[in-house]
Design an enzyme around this catalytic site. Structure first.
Site, PDB file in Angstrom:
ATOM      1  N   HIS A   1      -5.444  -1.217   5.633  1.00  0.00           N
ATOM      2  CA  HIS A   1      -5.555  -0.502   7.148  1.00  0.00           C
ATOM      3  C   HIS A   1      -6.550  -0.764   7.617  1.00  0.00           C
ATOM      4  O   HIS A   1      -7.331   0.211   8.507  1.00  0.00           O
ATOM      5  CB  HIS A   1      -5.403   1.013   6.385  1.00  0.00           C
ATOM      6  CG  HIS A   1      -6.469   1.681   5.261  1.00  0.00           C
ATOM      7  ND1 HIS A   1      -7.758   1.544   5.424  1.00  0.00           N
ATOM      8  CD2 HIS A   1      -5.631   2.175   4.156  1.00  0.00           C
ATOM      9  CE1 HIS A   1      -7.960   2.417   4.621  1.00  0.00           C
ATOM     10  NE2 HIS A   1      -6.188   2.646   3.598  1.00  0.00           N
TER      11      HIS A   1
ATOM     12  N   HIS B   1       0.844  -1.247  -0.208  1.00  0.00           N
ATOM     13  CA  HIS B   1       0.275   0.303   0.172  1.00  0.00           C
ATOM     14  C   HIS B   1       0.840   1.418  -0.127  1.00  0.00           C
ATOM     15  O   HIS B   1       1.258   1.450   0.637  1.00  0.00           O
ATOM     16  CB  HIS B   1      -0.807   0.706   1.349  1.00  0.00           C
ATOM     17  CG  HIS B   1      -2.513   1.071   1.030  1.00  0.00           C
ATOM     18  ND1 HIS B   1      -3.598   0.281   1.731  1.00  0.00           N
ATOM     19  CD2 HIS B   1      -1.927   2.015   0.798  1.00  0.00           C
ATOM     20  CE1 HIS B   1      -3.756   1.360   1.717  1.00  0.00           C
ATOM     21  NE2 HIS B   1      -3.659   3.145   0.707  1.00  0.00           N
TER      22      HIS B   1
ATOM     23  N   HIS C   1     -10.495  -0.384   0.716  1.00  0.00           N
ATOM     24  CA  HIS C   1     -10.230   0.883   1.446  1.00  0.00           C
ATOM     25  C   HIS C   1     -12.155   0.634   2.156  1.00  0.00           C
ATOM     26  O   HIS C   1     -13.028   0.988   1.608  1.00  0.00           O
ATOM     27  CB  HIS C   1     -10.483   2.091   0.901  1.00  0.00           C
ATOM     28  CG  HIS C   1     -10.852   3.297   1.854  1.00  0.00           C
ATOM     29  ND1 HIS C   1      -9.413   4.657   2.768  1.00  0.00           N
ATOM     30  CD2 HIS C   1     -12.042   3.933   2.192  1.00  0.00           C
ATOM     31  CE1 HIS C   1      -9.699   5.004   3.021  1.00  0.00           C
ATOM     32  NE2 HIS C   1     -10.856   5.418   3.176  1.00  0.00           N
TER      33      HIS C   1
ATOM     34  N   HIS D   1       2.567  13.753   1.295  1.00  0.00           N
ATOM     35  CA  HIS D   1       1.562  15.425   0.414  1.00  0.00           C
ATOM     36  C   HIS D   1       2.397  16.905   0.232  1.00  0.00           C
ATOM     37  O   HIS D   1       3.206  16.833   2.127  1.00  0.00           O
ATOM     38  CB  HIS D   1       0.158  15.405   1.672  1.00  0.00           C
ATOM     39  CG  HIS D   1      -1.011  14.417   1.136  1.00  0.00           C
ATOM     40  ND1 HIS D   1      -1.614  14.154   0.811  1.00  0.00           N
ATOM     41  CD2 HIS D   1      -1.249  13.651   2.501  1.00  0.00           C
ATOM     42  CE1 HIS D   1      -2.479  13.732   0.637  1.00  0.00           C
ATOM     43  NE2 HIS D   1      -1.994  12.820   1.811  1.00  0.00           N
TER      44      HIS D   1
ATOM     45  N   ASP E   1       0.476   2.582   4.021  1.00  0.00           N
ATOM     46  CA  ASP E   1      -0.383   3.697   3.614  1.00  0.00           C
ATOM     47  C   ASP E   1       0.945   4.710   3.027  1.00  0.00           C
ATOM     48  O   ASP E   1       0.383   5.524   3.311  1.00  0.00           O
ATOM     49  CB  ASP E   1      -0.905   3.429   4.533  1.00  0.00           C
ATOM     50  CG  ASP E   1      -2.795   4.973   4.299  1.00  0.00           C
ATOM     51  OD1 ASP E   1      -2.453   4.826   2.787  1.00  0.00           O
ATOM     52  OD2 ASP E   1      -3.362   4.842   4.240  1.00  0.00           O
TER      53      ASP E   1
ATOM     54  N   HIS F   1       1.398   4.969  -1.642  1.00  0.00           N
ATOM     55  CA  HIS F   1       1.226   6.378  -2.820  1.00  0.00           C
ATOM     56  C   HIS F   1       1.914   6.565  -2.855  1.00  0.00           C
ATOM     57  O   HIS F   1       3.075   7.340  -2.355  1.00  0.00           O
ATOM     58  CB  HIS F   1      -0.238   7.073  -2.295  1.00  0.00           C
ATOM     59  CG  HIS F   1      -1.464   6.833  -1.709  1.00  0.00           C
ATOM     60  ND1 HIS F   1      -2.422   6.182  -2.406  1.00  0.00           N
ATOM     61  CD2 HIS F   1      -1.211   6.216  -0.564  1.00  0.00           C
ATOM     62  CE1 HIS F   1      -3.611   6.061  -1.502  1.00  0.00           C
ATOM     63  NE2 HIS F   1      -2.536   5.007  -0.513  1.00  0.00           N
ATOM     64  N   LEU F   2       2.417   6.719  -4.753  1.00  0.00           N
ATOM     65  CA  LEU F   2       3.377   7.224  -5.371  1.00  0.00           C
ATOM     66  C   LEU F   2       3.543   8.442  -6.231  1.00  0.00           C
ATOM     67  O   LEU F   2       4.228   9.662  -6.794  1.00  0.00           O
ATOM     68  CB  LEU F   2       3.817   6.380  -6.533  1.00  0.00           C
ATOM     69  CG  LEU F   2       4.282   5.159  -5.748  1.00  0.00           C
ATOM     70  CD1 LEU F   2       5.508   4.166  -6.732  1.00  0.00           C
ATOM     71  CD2 LEU F   2       6.051   5.345  -4.600  1.00  0.00           C
ATOM     72  N   ARG F   3       1.628   8.800  -6.247  1.00  0.00           N
ATOM     73  CA  ARG F   3       1.390  10.454  -6.337  1.00  0.00           C
ATOM     74  C   ARG F   3       1.750  10.634  -7.715  1.00  0.00           C
ATOM     75  O   ARG F   3       1.685  11.712  -8.528  1.00  0.00           O
ATOM     76  CB  ARG F   3       1.670  11.340  -5.765  1.00  0.00           C
ATOM     77  CG  ARG F   3       2.041  11.315  -4.607  1.00  0.00           C
ATOM     78  CD  ARG F   3       0.281  11.632  -3.636  1.00  0.00           C
ATOM     79  NE  ARG F   3      -0.183  12.011  -2.651  1.00  0.00           N
ATOM     80  CZ  ARG F   3      -0.601  10.599  -2.211  1.00  0.00           C
ATOM     81  NH1 ARG F   3      -1.992   9.903  -2.715  1.00  0.00           N
ATOM     82  NH2 ARG F   3      -1.492  11.149  -0.891  1.00  0.00           N
TER      83      ARG F   3
HETATM   84  O1  DOR Z   1      -5.036   8.667   5.413  1.00  0.00           O
HETATM   85  C1  DOR Z   1      -4.943   8.061   3.343  1.00  0.00           C
HETATM   86  N1  DOR Z   1      -4.333   9.105   2.755  1.00  0.00           N
HETATM   87  N2  DOR Z   1      -5.989   7.738   3.573  1.00  0.00           N
HETATM   88  C2  DOR Z   1      -6.581   7.325   2.508  1.00  0.00           C
HETATM   89  O2  DOR Z   1      -7.089   6.026   1.710  1.00  0.00           O
HETATM   90  C3  DOR Z   1      -5.809   8.070   0.895  1.00  0.00           C
HETATM   91  C4  DOR Z   1      -4.278   7.950   1.336  1.00  0.00           C
HETATM   92  C5  DOR Z   1      -4.370   9.184   0.478  1.00  0.00           C
HETATM   93  O3  DOR Z   1      -3.745   8.933  -0.715  1.00  0.00           O
HETATM   94  O4  DOR Z   1      -2.717  10.271   0.799  1.00  0.00           O
HETATM   95 ZN    ZN Z   2      -7.332   3.972   2.371  1.00  0.00          ZN
END
Ligand code: DOR
Ligand code: ZN
Length: 443
Positions: free
Chosen positions: A233, A59, A180, A310, A306, A61-63
């Site tokens: 999660h 899990h 999710h 950001h 996860d 997130h590479l954006r």
């Molecule tokens: O905290 C989170 N951030 N939960 C998620 O389900 C998505 C993730 C995100 O993409 O920032």
């Molecule tokens: Zn999630």
């Protein structure tokens, strides 16, 4: 022929010291290795270091594409390698969404180009994560990216009929739907866990039942269809109870927990620092205790980060406007060592951070180094021989303080800033090639 490495004095899964020879992408020899066997190999002094199979993150997130200011496939891959990972599953909530063969192939290719970890794209379940129409699951599965795991993560696949159809679809190729679990009607405007702290702070709450209701529904759907469900999660004690029931019943369900849900509680919200805002939210101490117990007894199969980078403006603002999510890749192993080594042991950590996630995601060349199946076949210390050389070396005693400005991620939103952690990744090898040496990325 690629360069060979001789790791001297390494403790495989925390066991007695041995040498490992990595050659041609595999673990070519284990035990006491003489000069003749190791001819031409670069010697790495691994005295006292613990060897684990390369970690696998279910899990991440590479954006990229879309929010390259927060992370790219390359920067996230570097963070992963530094955290001891050799494979990561890249979540689909990019822009555009990874809901077509074209986008998953793009992410896959970027991962190969970066060459630091194997980036396995996760496909979206529904078009644009909209929850209305199934995405082209078959086309993504047949694409060069070979997608096996699908998720609308960030959003819940809320419509039970769509969820059923998604499960039916992936059953045909032994794929898995990663849910999710969040009943959106129960979490409208939610800012943090619903409980004593949210009441005191006057912030709208995200009740545990919003997660538990979806997990209960989905394990029943998975049973009905006979397909594989994975729960992302897991964050509440009640969810653990449902999963325990489902597994006892033989339902094909697996689950993950994040490092932050194993360590932090909703008490952190009291300072209104949005670095602690995450979805699902940080829960209570009794939830944390239940999650740890479930990870030990196998009700929860895996630890997944996860990792949710950001940009500054999305985190350094008022709590209500901040995006949920926290960094995880570079700190996950240290957090698990700090919180769980006593109860899991090194083999337990290898199972939950490498073997189980590799199985769940269908990544066959990962989670193989030092696997027990090899041990049975080949016996004892030579068990690792012949496995793909995806592994990581950890200094189990090293103490380090998390400095956000020194992380490889493009973002800075770590909840562990200033915290002293135990255990640090010294080296990571991907198919026998170092991606990290002396604690530094090699590229
Ligand atoms: O905290 C989170 N951030 N939960 C998620 O389900 C998505 C993730 C995100 O993409 O920032
Ligand atoms: Zn999630």
């Amino acid at each position: 022929m690629s360069k060979a490495y001789l790791l001297k004095g390494v403790r495989v899964l925390g066991g007695p010291a041995a040498d490992l020879l990595l050659r041609d992408g595999i673990i070519a020899a284990v035990g006491r290795i003489g000069a003749a066997t190791a001819k031409g190999a670069e010697v790495v002094d691994a005295d006292g270091l613990v060897a684990l199979p390369g970690l696998v993150d279910l899990h991440t997130h590479l954006r990229e594409p879309g929010r390259e200011d927060a992370e790219t496939v390359e920067s996230g891959s570097r963070a992963a390698a530094l955290g001891g990972y050799t494979a990561v599953c890249a979540m689909a909530n990019t822009s555009p969404v990874a809901d077509t063969a074209g986008v998953v192939e793009q992410v896959f290719r970027l991962g190969r180009e970066a060459g630091l970890v194997d980036v396995q794209p996760v496909g979206a379940v529904t078009v644009g994560l909209g929850g209305q129409r199934l995405a082209e699951l078959g086309a993504m599965a047949e694409s060069a990216a070979g997608v096996r795991m699908f998720s609308d993560d960030g959003h819940c696949v809320h419509d039970p009929r769509l969820m059923r159809r998604a499960l039916e679809y992936v059953k045909a190729f032994d794929g898995v739907i990663a849910q999710h679990a969040e009943e959106p009607r129960l979490t409208q405007d939610a800012q943090m866990h619903e409980g004593v702290v949210s009441a005191e702070l006057g912030l709208p709450g995200w009740p545990a039942v919003a997660e538990e209701a979806i997990i209960a529904r989905d394990v029943l759907l998975a049973e009905h269809v006979g397909a594989r469900l994975h729960v992302c999660h897991v964050s509440t004690a009640g969810s653990v109870e449902i999963l325990r029931w489902a597994k006892r019943r033989g339902i094909r369900v697996t689950a993950e927990v994040t490092p932050h849900h194993l360590l932090l509680t909703d008490e952190r919200a009291r300072g209104y620092d949005p670095v602690f805002k995450v979805n699902p939210p940080l829960r209570t101490q009794s939830d944390v205790d239940a999650l740890r117990e479930a990870l030990v007894d196998g009700t929860i199969d895996a630890v997944a980060t996860d990792h949710a980078p950001h940009a500054l403006q999305d985190k350094e603002c008022e709590w209500a406007y901040a995006k949920p999510g926290m960094l995880g890749l570079e700190t996950a192993l240290s957090i698990v060592i700090t919180t769980m080594l006593d109860s899991l042991g090194w083999d337990g950590i290898a199972e939950r951070m490498s073997r189980a996630p590799a199985r769940i995601a269908g990544l066959r060349s990962h989670g193989q180094a030092f696997a027990p199946s090899h041990a049975q076949v080949r016996g004892g210390a030579s068990s690792a021989k012949g496995a793909p050389a995806n592994l990581t070396l950890v200094d189990p005693q090293a103490k380090w303080t998390v400095d956000p400005s020194r992380l490889a991620s493009r973002s800075r939103n770590t909840p562990y800033a200033g915290m002293e952690l135990t255990g640090r990744v010294v080296a990571t090898f991907l198919r026998g090639v170092p991606t990290v040496l002396d604690g530094k990325a090699t590229r």
